[in-house]
Design a protein around this motif. Sequence first.
Motif, mmCIF file in Angstrom:
data_model
loop_
_atom_site.group_PDB
_atom_site.id
_atom_site.type_symbol
_atom_site.label_atom_id
_atom_site.label_comp_id
_atom_site.label_asym_id
_atom_site.label_seq_id
_atom_site.Cartn_x
_atom_site.Cartn_y
_atom_site.Cartn_z
ATOM 1 N N ALA A 1 0.827 -1.212 0.000
ATOM 2 C CA ALA A 1 0.000 0.000 0.000
ATOM 3 C C ALA A 1 0.857 1.255 0.000
ATOM 4 C CB ALA A 1 -0.934 -0.005 1.211
ATOM 5 N N ILE A 2 1.927 1.249 0.793
ATOM 6 C CA ILE A 2 2.812 2.421 0.883
ATOM 7 C C ILE A 2 3.475 2.700 -0.460
ATOM 8 C CG2 ILE A 2 4.913 3.335 1.955
ATOM 9 C CD1 ILE A 2 4.160 1.779 4.477
ATOM 10 N N VAL A 3 3.969 1.625 -1.099
ATOM 11 C CA VAL A 3 4.636 1.787 -2.397
ATOM 12 C C VAL A 3 3.656 2.334 -3.435
ATOM 13 C CG1 VAL A 3 5.732 0.559 -4.310
ATOM 14 C CG2 VAL A 3 6.376 0.019 -1.949
ATOM 15 N N MET A 4 2.430 1.793 -3.448
ATOM 16 C CA MET A 4 1.447 2.244 -4.438
ATOM 17 C C MET A 4 1.064 3.709 -4.213
ATOM 18 S SD MET A 4 -1.183 -0.818 -5.279
ATOM 19 C CE MET A 4 -0.643 -2.364 -6.013
ATOM 20 N N ILE A 5 0.808 4.074 -2.971
ATOM 21 C CA ILE A 5 0.472 5.471 -2.679
ATOM 22 C C ILE A 5 1.643 6.377 -3.030
ATOM 23 C CG2 ILE A 5 -0.022 7.100 -0.804
ATOM 24 C CD1 ILE A 5 -1.621 4.844 0.546
ATOM 25 N N GLY A 6 2.865 5.912 -2.742
ATOM 26 C CA GLY A 6 4.059 6.679 -3.087
ATOM 27 C C GLY A 6 4.179 6.913 -4.579
ATOM 28 N N LEU A 7 3.837 5.895 -5.386
ATOM 29 C CA LEU A 7 3.880 6.045 -6.843
ATOM 30 C C LEU A 7 2.864 7.079 -7.311
ATOM 31 C CD1 LEU A 7 4.299 2.306 -7.872
ATOM 32 C CD2 LEU A 7 5.928 4.140 -8.336
ATOM 33 N N TYR A 8 1.663 7.015 -6.748
ATOM 34 C CA TYR A 8 0.639 7.990 -7.125
ATOM 35 C C TYR A 8 1.088 9.409 -6.780
ATOM 36 C CZ TYR A 8 -3.031 4.784 -8.599
ATOM 37 O OH TYR A 8 -3.779 3.876 -9.300
ATOM 38 N N LEU A 9 1.644 9.584 -5.601
ATOM 39 C CA LEU A 9 2.106 10.908 -5.176
ATOM 40 C C LEU A 9 3.269 11.393 -6.040
ATOM 41 C CD1 LEU A 9 1.935 10.538 -1.281
ATOM 42 C CD2 LEU A 9 0.358 11.773 -2.779
ATOM 43 N N PHE A 10 4.155 10.455 -6.408
ATOM 44 C CA PHE A 10 5.296 10.824 -7.258
ATOM 45 C C PHE A 10 4.799 11.261 -8.642
ATOM 46 C CE2 PHE A 10 8.993 10.127 -9.987
ATOM 47 C CZ PHE A 10 9.995 10.738 -9.228
ATOM 48 N N GLY A 11 3.774 10.583 -9.148
ATOM 49 C CA GLY A 11 3.188 10.983 -10.433
ATOM 50 C C GLY A 11 2.588 12.369 -10.360
ATOM 51 N N ILE A 12 1.879 12.654 -9.268
ATOM 52 C CA ILE A 12 1.282 13.981 -9.081
ATOM 53 C C ILE A 12 2.373 15.047 -8.986
ATOM 54 C CG2 ILE A 12 -0.044 15.410 -7.475
ATOM 55 C CD1 ILE A 12 -1.599 12.836 -6.734
ATOM 56 N N ALA A 13 3.439 14.751 -8.224
ATOM 57 C CA ALA A 13 4.551 15.697 -8.081
ATOM 58 C C ALA A 13 5.210 15.961 -9.429
ATOM 59 C CB ALA A 13 5.571 15.159 -7.079
ATOM 60 N N SER A 14 5.363 14.916 -10.226
ATOM 61 C CA SER A 14 5.961 15.077 -11.563
ATOM 62 C C SER A 14 5.064 15.940 -12.444
ATOM 63 C CB SER A 14 6.157 13.703 -12.217
ATOM 64 O OG SER A 14 6.996 12.893 -11.437
ATOM 65 N N GLY A 15 3.743 15.728 -12.340
ATOM 66 C CA GLY A 15 2.809 16.547 -13.109
ATOM 67 C C GLY A 15 2.887 18.005 -12.712
ATOM 68 N N ILE A 16 3.010 18.269 -11.411
ATOM 69 C CA ILE A 16 3.132 19.653 -10.920
ATOM 70 C C ILE A 16 4.397 20.308 -11.465
ATOM 71 C CG2 ILE A 16 3.551 21.042 -8.845
ATOM 72 C CD1 ILE A 16 1.683 19.114 -7.351
ATOM 73 N N LEU A 17 5.496 19.564 -11.431
ATOM 74 C CA LEU A 17 6.757 20.098 -11.947
ATOM 75 C C LEU A 17 6.645 20.417 -13.432
ATOM 76 C CD1 LEU A 17 9.740 20.768 -11.515
ATOM 77 C CD2 LEU A 17 10.278 18.355 -11.968
ATOM 78 N N MET A 18 6.023 19.509 -14.199
ATOM 79 C CA MET A 18 5.862 19.750 -15.632
ATOM 80 C C MET A 18 4.937 20.938 -15.881
ATOM 81 S SD MET A 18 7.857 17.762 -17.147
ATOM 82 C CE MET A 18 7.333 18.306 -18.762
ATOM 83 N N ALA A 19 3.899 21.097 -15.040
ATOM 84 C CA ALA A 19 2.982 22.232 -15.198
ATOM 85 C C ALA A 19 3.729 23.549 -15.012
ATOM 86 C CB ALA A 19 1.843 22.119 -14.187
ATOM 87 N N LEU A 20 4.617 23.600 -14.012
ATOM 88 C CA LEU A 20 5.399 24.815 -13.784
ATOM 89 C C LEU A 20 6.326 25.106 -14.959
ATOM 90 C CD1 LEU A 20 6.259 24.296 -10.003
ATOM 91 C CD2 LEU A 20 4.643 25.941 -10.974
ATOM 92 N N ILE A 21 6.901 24.034 -15.532
ATOM 93 C CA ILE A 21 7.766 24.208 -16.706
ATOM 94 C C ILE A 21 6.952 24.711 -17.889
ATOM 95 C CG2 ILE A 21 9.202 22.989 -18.385
ATOM 96 C CD1 ILE A 21 10.077 21.132 -16.082
ATOM 97 N N PHE A 22 5.770 24.100 -18.113
ATOM 98 C CA PHE A 22 4.898 24.525 -19.211
ATOM 99 C C PHE A 22 4.501 25.991 -19.055
ATOM 100 C CE2 PHE A 22 3.144 19.963 -19.894
ATOM 101 C CZ PHE A 22 4.187 19.687 -20.757
ATOM 102 N N LYS A 23 4.169 26.366 -17.806
ATOM 103 C CA LYS A 23 3.701 27.722 -17.530
ATOM 104 C C LYS A 23 4.766 28.752 -17.873
ATOM 105 C CE LYS A 23 2.088 30.614 -13.687
ATOM 106 N NZ LYS A 23 1.879 30.685 -12.227
ATOM 107 N N LYS A 24 6.040 28.398 -17.673
ATOM 108 C CA LYS A 24 7.134 29.335 -17.921
ATOM 109 C C LYS A 24 7.622 29.312 -19.372
ATOM 110 C CE LYS A 24 7.552 30.758 -13.616
ATOM 111 N NZ LYS A 24 7.272 32.152 -13.226
ATOM 112 N N THR A 25 7.213 28.276 -20.125
ATOM 113 C CA THR A 25 7.741 28.134 -21.490
ATOM 114 C C THR A 25 6.637 28.178 -22.540
ATOM 115 O OG1 THR A 25 7.708 25.711 -21.186
ATOM 116 C CG2 THR A 25 9.773 26.858 -20.722
ATOM 117 N N LYS A 26 6.067 27.017 -22.847
ATOM 118 C CA LYS A 26 5.148 26.893 -23.973
ATOM 119 C C LYS A 26 3.794 27.538 -23.731
ATOM 120 C CE LYS A 26 4.082 25.215 -28.046
ATOM 121 N NZ LYS A 26 4.739 25.710 -29.281
ATOM 122 N N PHE A 27 3.319 27.499 -22.479
ATOM 123 C CA PHE A 27 1.963 27.962 -22.196
ATOM 124 C C PHE A 27 1.969 29.169 -21.256
ATOM 125 C CE2 PHE A 27 1.605 23.418 -23.162
ATOM 126 C CZ PHE A 27 0.695 23.474 -24.210
#
Length: 776
Positions: free
Chosen positions: A569-595
């Motif tokens: 359960a911990i590993v699965m929740i950790g993966l979900y959170l890591f995916g969300i964190a990666s999405g947030i990081l990409m959103a910040l990159i998009f906001k400063k560049t393409k969008f």
Amino acid sequence: MRLSELQIGKTATILSVGGSGALRQHFLDMGLIQGTEVTVMKYAPMGDPIELRIHGYELTIRLEDAKNIEISEAHPPVSSGMDVRSSETPHPGYGEGGKYHNRKNENPLPEDEVLTFALVGNQNCGKTTLFNRLTGAKQHVGNFPGVTVDRKDGVIRGHKNTLITDLPGIYSMSPYSNEEIVTREFILREKPRGIINIVDATNIERNMYLTMQLMELGFPMVIALNMMDELRENGGSVLVNDMEAALGVPVIPISAAKGEGIEELIQHAIHIAKYQEAPMSIDFCEKEEGIHRGIHAVMHLIEDHAKRNGIPIRFAASKILEGDKKILEQLQLTENEQETLEHIAKQTEEETGLDRAAAIAQMRFRYIESVCQATVVKPKESKERVRSRRIDRFLTGKYTGIPAFIGIMGLVFWLTFNVIGSTLQGILELGVTWLTEAVDAAMETAHVNHALHSLVIDGIFNGVGSVLSFLPIIVTLFFFLSLLEDSGYMARVAFIMDKLLRKLGLSGRSIVPMLIGFGCTVPGVMASRTLPSERDRKMTILLTPFMSCTAKLPIYAFFTAAFFPNYAAIVMIGLYLFGIASGILMALIFKKTKFKGKAVPFVMELPNYRMPGAKNVGHLLWDKAKDFLQRAFTVIFIATIVIWFLQNFDMSLNMVSDSQNSILAVAAGILAPIFIPVGFGDWRIVTSLISGFLAKESVVSSLTVLYGSTGLLQNSLAVPGAVSLLVFCLLYTPCVAAIASVRRELGGKWAAAMVFGQCAVAWIASFLIYHIGILF
């Protein structure tokens, strides 16, 4: 004084609405017009947006937009109670007692002609429930031509010569969103034989704004007054006969949820379509008013152009005065006619004291108010509204809203992965195992050819069977997500998360496609169609694949069982959170560049909480289960057979005893060195990742076929490598179906950029995780 300055619980009157363009028109269409009372209900947990009560419903807007609305000083709310006479007159039956049907001049359509209907209504008015009632299981889901908005068609039960199209839920016929454009274009181009306009009886004023616009089109139309059971229970009523007389169209009281009035609605709809009974000619404006002279002057000016282009004259005149550029382009007015039009518009503004768009909106709402004053007994505050307000104190409270959201989503995932879904999965696995062993024994007894035996057991049963066992988890997750959507909670989530998402360059409405993306990327991408901003829509689509979909659950479950059985359960929740964190990081990159730029304004209705309809949820679950099974027995089935063949045959097409000599080993061996730095350079793992491009579920089936046992996999992969592989599977390109949906929405270039971009992000993240892991 500005609306943004009004305190919670206070009421004021709107004096003017500032701003410009489509957003301002949208505000006017939603009822934010001069002279209307507005009450501030609450602020979101983060202080923005705010919830308003107007025309008897709740609307959310941002503080930034509220600053453009000028209001009076706060004052006590004016009572809107309506004292109308009671009526014992029964609602007339089929044919309206001849009121709308002149039998002497009747000219019915041929018996063999298909009667086409458009089902149109606001969001949250019970449209989907009514569509399911009308059509049952006879539905076809597709797309409107040239756009990527869902189209649902169905045959009305018991009437095979009919076809009804469920159009997207909209608030007006103004071109603010894709849904509104699609609905308008469908009606104007397809010209259905009849329109079924569903109206929420508990919120008639808000819903009838769209009704006014539909009546201007002049198509045969019937109004389905839905949720009448709720209205009656709360002490309200509608004088249906009087409302019909006022509007000039049949009005049928129904309850789609309980099935009340459906047969009468069907009979009226078929009648008005067969005999082509258009709405009675009604002018919504008083003859002495400036808006009346303005609209009729425009009608005379554009009459020939409107007829030539097949656009109803009254509708075209109203939309032109509103400043609708699309209608203006279609009419192709001459330069002199455009100058005349501008003079008419200015004269209208001078006589009404309002700008042209506000004058049109005010005209419609005044007419709606007069109809409701004469025909509607307003109920006391509904039980549903009282209940919703009590629930919202906790679910959208300043200090409880965000923790409640986290808790609800955590509970959903816990029940899915550890309780309900996992229990059902175990039962299905037992069934698959029993069937596999039975077939294996039967083939052994029959001395079936070794190659065929291997194909059936090692390829099909072990491959497809291992994927099928995850069907309960996927269905369970979609079950909970559909409950949240149908109950009205998803709209609250958007309200709560708007300020946070705005920091990432998105609107709160983007949270809904992303949450759906946890179920499946394909519907998540498709859900982004409701976003009115192209910029927000593109960003949301590109970020949705970072939300781990249910198709990846088999991968997580397989690896956690093999490498982290005590911390699944911990590993699965950790993966979900890591995916969300990666999405947030990409959103910040998009906001400063393409969008670069601001997110789309946040304007959303907050519906009352309701019990999700069992049939609606059942339809959704059946669609998702059917889709999964179709993929299991098509894409995954083919992928499994292809992998089995490539693993068991060499370049000379001879069957091999050692898979290291196979075609697959040669092909995967070319790519394997790329993955050595991230800890999983084994050709068999690379092969499974390639198969995951077809369908994520097939990663597990490919590993099962290639390794033969979990023990061999454990021996060939260290724990840091296993973690690195999980992260790579989390972040690398979504499946072919998801890529195809992105291609439909954004085009081939964006889809290709997403594939390569996500593979690069996945490789970099895995590299960092692996090398951090080996330090410990």
